[in-house]
Design a protein around this motif. Structure first.
Motif, PDB file in Angstrom:
ATOM      1  N   ALA A  95       0.830  -1.204   0.000  1.00  0.00           N
ATOM      2  CA  ALA A  95       0.000   0.000   0.000  1.00  0.00           C
ATOM      3  C   ALA A  95       0.865   1.253   0.000  1.00  0.00           C
ATOM      4  N   ALA A  96       1.917   1.222   0.743  1.00  0.00           N
ATOM      5  CA  ALA A  96       2.744   2.415   0.873  1.00  0.00           C
ATOM      6  C   ALA A  96       3.502   2.731  -0.404  1.00  0.00           C
ATOM      7  N   HIS A  97       3.848   1.717  -1.170  1.00  0.00           N
ATOM      8  CA  HIS A  97       4.759   1.975  -2.283  1.00  0.00           C
ATOM      9  C   HIS A  97       4.154   1.741  -3.664  1.00  0.00           C
ATOM     10  N   CYS A  98       2.902   1.321  -3.729  1.00  0.00           N
ATOM     11  CA  CYS A  98       2.320   1.089  -5.047  1.00  0.00           C
ATOM     12  C   CYS A  98       0.969   1.808  -5.133  1.00  0.00           C
TER      13      CYS A  98
ATOM     14  N   SER B 192      -2.806   0.671  -3.779  1.00  0.00           N
ATOM     15  CA  SER B 192      -2.761   1.012  -2.361  1.00  0.00           C
ATOM     16  C   SER B 192      -4.134   0.900  -1.700  1.00  0.00           C
ATOM     17  N   HIS B 193      -5.185   1.320  -2.411  1.00  0.00           N
ATOM     18  CA  HIS B 193      -6.509   1.292  -1.794  1.00  0.00           C
ATOM     19  C   HIS B 193      -6.916  -0.142  -1.502  1.00  0.00           C
ATOM     20  N   GLN B 194      -6.746  -0.974  -2.529  1.00  0.00           N
ATOM     21  CA  GLN B 194      -7.127  -2.382  -2.391  1.00  0.00           C
ATOM     22  C   GLN B 194      -6.316  -3.053  -1.283  1.00  0.00           C
ATOM     23  N   ALA B 195      -5.018  -2.765  -1.287  1.00  0.00           N
ATOM     24  CA  ALA B 195      -4.141  -3.396  -0.305  1.00  0.00           C
ATOM     25  C   ALA B 195      -4.516  -2.977   1.104  1.00  0.00           C
ATOM     26  N   LEU B 196      -4.821  -1.690   1.265  1.00  0.00           N
ATOM     27  CA  LEU B 196      -5.174  -1.210   2.593  1.00  0.00           C
ATOM     28  C   LEU B 196      -6.480  -1.821   3.064  1.00  0.00           C
ATOM     29  N   THR B 197      -7.428  -1.930   2.140  1.00  0.00           N
ATOM     30  CA  THR B 197      -8.705  -2.520   2.499  1.00  0.00           C
ATOM     31  C   THR B 197      -8.502  -3.937   3.018  1.00  0.00           C
ATOM     32  N   LEU B 198      -7.703  -4.690   2.234  1.00  0.00           N
ATOM     33  CA  LEU B 198      -7.398  -6.064   2.635  1.00  0.00           C
ATOM     34  C   LEU B 198      -6.696  -6.083   3.986  1.00  0.00           C
ATOM     35  N   ALA B 199      -5.760  -5.170   4.124  1.00  0.00           N
ATOM     36  CA  ALA B 199      -4.963  -5.137   5.350  1.00  0.00           C
ATOM     37  C   ALA B 199      -5.869  -4.895   6.547  1.00  0.00           C
ATOM     38  N   LEU B 200      -6.767  -3.940   6.418  1.00  0.00           N
ATOM     39  CA  LEU B 200      -7.639  -3.623   7.553  1.00  0.00           C
ATOM     40  C   LEU B 200      -8.512  -4.813   7.909  1.00  0.00           C
ATOM     41  N   GLU B 201      -8.956  -5.507   6.856  1.00  0.00           N
ATOM     42  CA  GLU B 201      -9.773  -6.705   7.113  1.00  0.00           C
ATOM     43  C   GLU B 201      -8.975  -7.696   7.950  1.00  0.00           C
ATOM     44  N   VAL B 202      -7.748  -7.946   7.492  1.00  0.00           N
ATOM     45  CA  VAL B 202      -6.913  -8.930   8.184  1.00  0.00           C
ATOM     46  C   VAL B 202      -6.623  -8.481   9.602  1.00  0.00           C
ATOM     47  N   ILE B 203      -6.308  -7.200   9.740  1.00  0.00           N
ATOM     48  CA  ILE B 203      -5.929  -6.702  11.071  1.00  0.00           C
ATOM     49  C   ILE B 203      -7.095  -6.839  12.037  1.00  0.00           C
ATOM     50  N   LYS B 204      -8.312  -6.563  11.502  1.00  0.00           N
ATOM     51  CA  LYS B 204      -9.479  -6.618  12.388  1.00  0.00           C
ATOM     52  C   LYS B 204      -9.742  -8.044  12.872  1.00  0.00           C
ATOM     53  N   LEU B 205      -9.286  -9.002  12.071  1.00  0.00           N
ATOM     54  CA  LEU B 205      -9.428 -10.400  12.513  1.00  0.00           C
ATOM     55  C   LEU B 205      -8.434 -10.718  13.619  1.00  0.00           C
ATOM     56  N   GLY B 206      -7.351  -9.964  13.644  1.00  0.00           N
ATOM     57  CA  GLY B 206      -6.307 -10.228  14.642  1.00  0.00           C
ATOM     58  C   GLY B 206      -6.548  -9.436  15.906  1.00  0.00           C
TER      59      GLY B 206
END
Lengths: 481, 491
Positions: free
Chosen positions: B35-38, B42-56
């Motif tokens: 997300a930071a470098h592409c 970045s939007h898609q990656a961040l969305t995915l990231a937030l999903e994953v983080i919320k599971l953790g």
């Protein structure tokens, strides 16, 4: 007069007979009244009767006697000097070995005489030393005196005949249990007859030896024989010392050594491997200014180098290194140019100027000068302006080494080396015996001799019984201590 | 829109399928890196990231992700879910108290195995939550020099280390070491992303990886550990820029890594680096450091080839290099530049300007130029520039401009000693220095002879001085006359 001419006998003698006879003869001479050497007989001076080549010893006595009665008459001085010169050219070195003290006195008088008469040609003195000892390989006090004279006369190049001969030995007290060779014998190394008892040299001290080498190095620096100067300086720096004592002469040599390194290699020489670490430390702490100088030289930081050169002017002047430092400053420029050839094959002068931080015109003339003095192996092709001229390095040779390595000098050098190796071997053998004796006489167990001591213990099994006893005694002493 | 962070182009992979290979805890970090470098992803990656983080359970990571979203201008993702945050923090705290209470109980009962497990659970919890809650409650709170998340992970690491005291079998030790390796990796990557010094953590990774090689477990268990040890060490070397050692480590990874099951609950290829990743890391580091011969014997004709089959294009790049088709090799590699820069490890340092990909590429380029030049005695700058087009230049740059850049590059190569050549700045050619071996040998021998001779003379002098008792004696000692006072004393 009969006594004077009673030696040598007409027929040739073997070394031993020669030794016996000449010793007896010398005792007789000593008993003679001094007048015997100056009294004229039949209207002739003894100097005219005696032959300097066969009656060398009485001739020397007479000469010494004659020096005592010299007035202020310059002609007399001249006359005697010419006799002395003749003597030096023809004397019999084997006989003179027996009258070392006399020889030394005469040599010193000659030196004073030359000084008195204002003669600056000192070749008489050097050839005298070389006739007595053609190799001049044993260091004597006369060596140092001669070099001092040459420098005092501002004719350092005259010292070269002596300086160019390498020193292979110092006179030493003959070891008691080593069978002393007779001075009359044909000997390989001159230190067999130049020793502490012979009178051919005065008592030496370490600082005198260092002074000799330091002065010699100065002469070589002056004559541009820098690699020889390096050797001399390293001899001073590496002079063995007890308890890491460091001499002021070593400091001086070290400072010059650093500068010479810059001149020849563009960086300080690597420290000799055998150098004592604490000596290095002491020397470096005494030479901070020089270290700073070499550091900026090594980084090719000319701005800093020149600033330091100016800042330290007083230091350089006080140490007598001002000219060396200034020369290093000039060399720095050369190295900066020749550093370029590590990167470039050819480049416009404008770019050289950019690297040197100079104007193109100045650069061109600097380069021109360097090529002319063959300190730079390159060609300059002129362009329309100074900036467009092209500097093309000669790619055939790398760095500042000469194109043709002279095979002949190469071979000679290697031969010299072999001789040196042989000699070192010979000396090492002597060392073992000598250390054996010094150890017995005075227990100076310095770590410097450790290696040799170890050698000794290995030799012990094959050594004669007497030596065995000694080492056993020592072992006991060790335990006691 | 322009990214505030250094960015790379669009990668060749599809984000969804690419990230499906990986699992937390490093997965969200991977996504954040992308997300930071592409910008396109970045939007898609961040969305995915937030999903994953919320599971953790990691609250601090959630904060970091939303902060990154607002930095990148994704206003919709930057809004913090305060509800979740409160719930999570509360749950974390309760869980921590529970675990600590249990551990206390075990300790009172002095049951060794229970203490070990309690301690391990606590460590795992701390590493999963980023240790934030722990940082507040723990007595041995560390100096607050790092970010809360980092600090928490340090606590997690030390807590986990304490398990060692209660381990009773080699197998326990192996599991512990593996977990320590994972936490150290997590620490290292977090430090890299937050711009902190990661090298001490990489040292930990290296140390734990090396320990994995000899934990004293049974043969069949060790077989599973060895690949993890080699791969972990390789990563540590790679990220500390020790590419030579990295290549060596990666090349020693057995291919069993690709197929082996999870060991002690750690699935290395999903959590840390997949077999494809190992292939790429190994190939790039080898290309950058190994000689042509070594590339053939140690890479292509070695067990490592099995890895390369997973990534045929890097295998092709190596063969191209071996066949001296340097420009084709470079072109092929640069096609995957974006992919690799978005990799968690290879792309590290991108924020600071030079990622490991950049450095490896520069090395490969340098090696290619040197190898290319070795077969010529003289090459013009223009032909060099066409074979090795300078990187990072606008296509519109004039020919002179290109040559100028090439010249600077060649000069730096020459002065660094990588390229043995001279530049003819007038004709614009690079010339090989002609060497006359005979003359050189002569000069060398002469020099050596001189050295030896001087050395001998110095030694001779020393021996002579010792024979004649002419050592310098310190002042104070009897007969001490060395030094200045002797000056000018005549005889």
């Amino acid at each position: 007069m009969d006594i004077l001419t009673s030696f040598p006998p007409l027929k040739a003698l073997g070394p031993e007979a020669f030794d016996k006879q000449i010793t007896a003869y010398l005792t007789k001479l000593d008993k003679l009244p001094t007048a015997a050497f100056s009294k004229a007989k039949d209207g002739k001076s003894p100097l005219d009767v005696l032959s300097p080549s066969s009656n060398s010893i009485p001739y020397m006595y007479c000469l010494i006697e004659a020096t005592k009665s010299l007035g202020k008459d310059k002609a007399k001085w001249d006359e005697l000097l010419s006799k002395v010169t003749l003597f030096y050219a023809t004397f019999d070195p084997t006989q003179v070995r027996y009258a070392g003290q006399l020889w030394c006195d005469l040599w010193k008088w000659t030196a004073d005489c030359l000084d008195h008469l204002g003669i600056i040609d000192l070749s008489v003195l050097s050839s005298a030393i070389l006739r007595l000892d053609p190799s001049a390989a044993t260091f004597t006090s006369l060596h140092l005196r001669f070099v001092r004279l040459c420098l005092g006369n501002n004719t350092p190049s005259q010292a070269l005949p002596i300086l160019d001969r390498d020193i292979y030995a110092f006179p030493h007290a003959n070891a008691k249990n080593v069978l002393a060779e007779l001075p009359s014998e044909e000997l390989g190394l001159s230190n067999a007859y130049i020793n502490e008892k012979s009178g051919l040299s005065e008592k030496l001290r370490p600082d005198l030896i260092m002074e000799y080498y330091l002065l010699g190095a100065q002469v070589y620096i002056g004559t541009r024989a820098l690699s020889r100067a390096r050797l001399f300086l390293e001899l001073v720096i590496l002079h063995p010392a007890q308890n890491h004592a460091t001499s002021a002469l070593q400091v001086e040599a070290f400072q010059k050594w650093l500068l010479i390194g810059l001149l020849t290699d563009g960086k300080p020489f690597p420290y000799p491997r055998t150098m004592d670490q604490s000596t290095i430390k002491a020397l470096r702490s005494m030479s901070k200014a020089y270290e700073a100088l070499t550091e900026s030289f090594e980084r090719r930081d000319s701005a800093k180098f020149y600033a330091e050169m100016d800042a330290g002017q007083q230091i350089w002047a006080e140490n007598g290194n001002y000219r060396l430092v200034a020369e290093a400053g000039q060399t720095l420029m050369q190295y900066r140019v020749s550093d370029l050839q590590k990167t470039y094959a050819a480049l416009p002068v404008s770019r050289v100027a950019y690297h040197l931080g100079l104007a193109s015109e100045d650069t061109l003339s600097t380069l021109d000068n360097m090529i002319r003095t063959s300190s730079l192996d390159a060609t300059l092709t002129p362009g329309a302006t100074a900036a467009e001229a092209v500097l093309r390095f000669n790619m055939k040779s790398s760095g500042r080494t000469q194109n043709n390595v002279d095979v002949e000098t190469q071979t000679k050098r290697i031969e010299e080396l072999i001789a040196a190796v042989r000699d070192a071997d010979k000396r090492l053998e002597l060392t073992k015996e000598h250390i054996d004796i010094t150890k017995r006489n005075k227990r100076t167990g310095t770590d410097a001799e450790l290696a040799d001591q170890m050698d000794l213990s290995w030799d012990t099994p094959s050594a004669p019984a007497g030596v065995m006893v000694i080492s056993e005694d020592e072992a006991e002493e060790d335990i006691m201590a | 829109m322009a990214s505030p962070l250094p960015s790379v182009g669009t990668p060749t992979f599809d984000l969804e399928s690419h990230t499906s290979n990986y699992t937390p805890p490093l997965l969200p970090l991977r996504l954040l890196h992308i997300a930071a470098h592409c910008p396109p992803l970045s939007h898609q990656a961040l969305t995915l990231a937030l999903e994953v983080i919320k599971l953790g359970k990691d609250v601090s990571l959630y904060h970091r992700a939303t902060d990154l979203a607002s930095l990148l201008g994704h206003a919709d993702l930057a809004v913090k879910d305060t509800d979740w945050l409160a719930r999570r923090e509360d749950a974390n705290r309760r869980e921590l108290t529970r675990l600590e209470g249990e551990l206390k109980g075990y300790k009172n009962n002095l049951i060794r195995e229970s203490i070990r497990m309690g301690q391990e659970d606590l460590g795992l919890h701390l590493s999963a939550t980023g240790g934030q809650a722990a940082a507040v409650t723990k007595e041995d709170e560390l100096e607050a020099t790092a970010t809360p998340s980092m600090q928490g992970l340090v606590v997690a690491y030390t807590t986990m280390s304490r398990v060692r005291d209660y381990c009773s079998t080699p197998s326990h030790i192996a599991g512990l070491t593996l977990r320590l390796q994972q936490i150290a990796l997590q620490q290292a990557v977090t430090a890299q992303q937050t711009g902190l010094s990661a090298s001490p953590h990489w040292q930990n990774v290296l140390a734990t990886s090396n320990r994995l090689k000899s934990v004293g477990v049974k043969e069949e268990e060790q077989v599973l550990l060895t690949p993890l040890a080699a791969a972990g060490a390789g990563l540590a070397h790679l990220c500390t820029s020790d590419y030579i050692s990295a290549a060596k480590s990666f090349l020693s990874v057995p291919f069993s890594l690709a197929t082996q099951p999870a060991v002690q609950g750690v699935n290395f290829i999903a959590s840390t680096a997949s077999a494809n990743d190992i292939a790429i890391y190994g190939a790039l580091t080898s290309l950058a450091t190994l000689s042509r011969e070594e590339l053939q014997t140690k890479v292509l004709d070695s067990p490592f080839r099995a890895f390369l089959e997973l990534e045929p294009h890097v295998r092709k790049a190596i063969s191209l290099y071996l066949n001296a088709k340097y420009s084709a090799c470079m072109a092929l590699l640069s096609r995957y530049y974006a992919d690799w820069s978005l990799d968690l490890y290879l792309g590290a340092g991108l924020s600071q300007g030079h990622s490991h990909v950049d450095r490896l590429f520069a090395r490969i380029r340098e090696k290619s130029i040197t190898a290319y030049f070795s077969s010529f005695s003289s090459v013009s700058l223009s032909s060099l520039a066409s074979t090795f087009p300078p990187t990072g230049l606008a296509p519109s740059t004039s020919r002179e401009g290109v040559e100028k850049v090439m010249e600077t590059e060649i000069l730096s190569l020459i002065s660094s000693g990588a390229l043995n050549a001279r530049l003819d700045a007038v004709n614009g050619t690079v010339v090989a220095p002609s060497k006359d071996a005979r003359v050189e040998a002569h000069a060398e021998a002469g020099k050596l002879a001189e050295e030896v001779e001087r050395g001998l003379r110095l030694r001779l002098h020393r021996v002579n001085c010792l024979i004649s008792n002419l050592e310098i004696v310190g002042a104070g000692a009897p007969g001490g006359k060395g030094g200045k006072e002797a000056w000018g004393l005549g005889y």
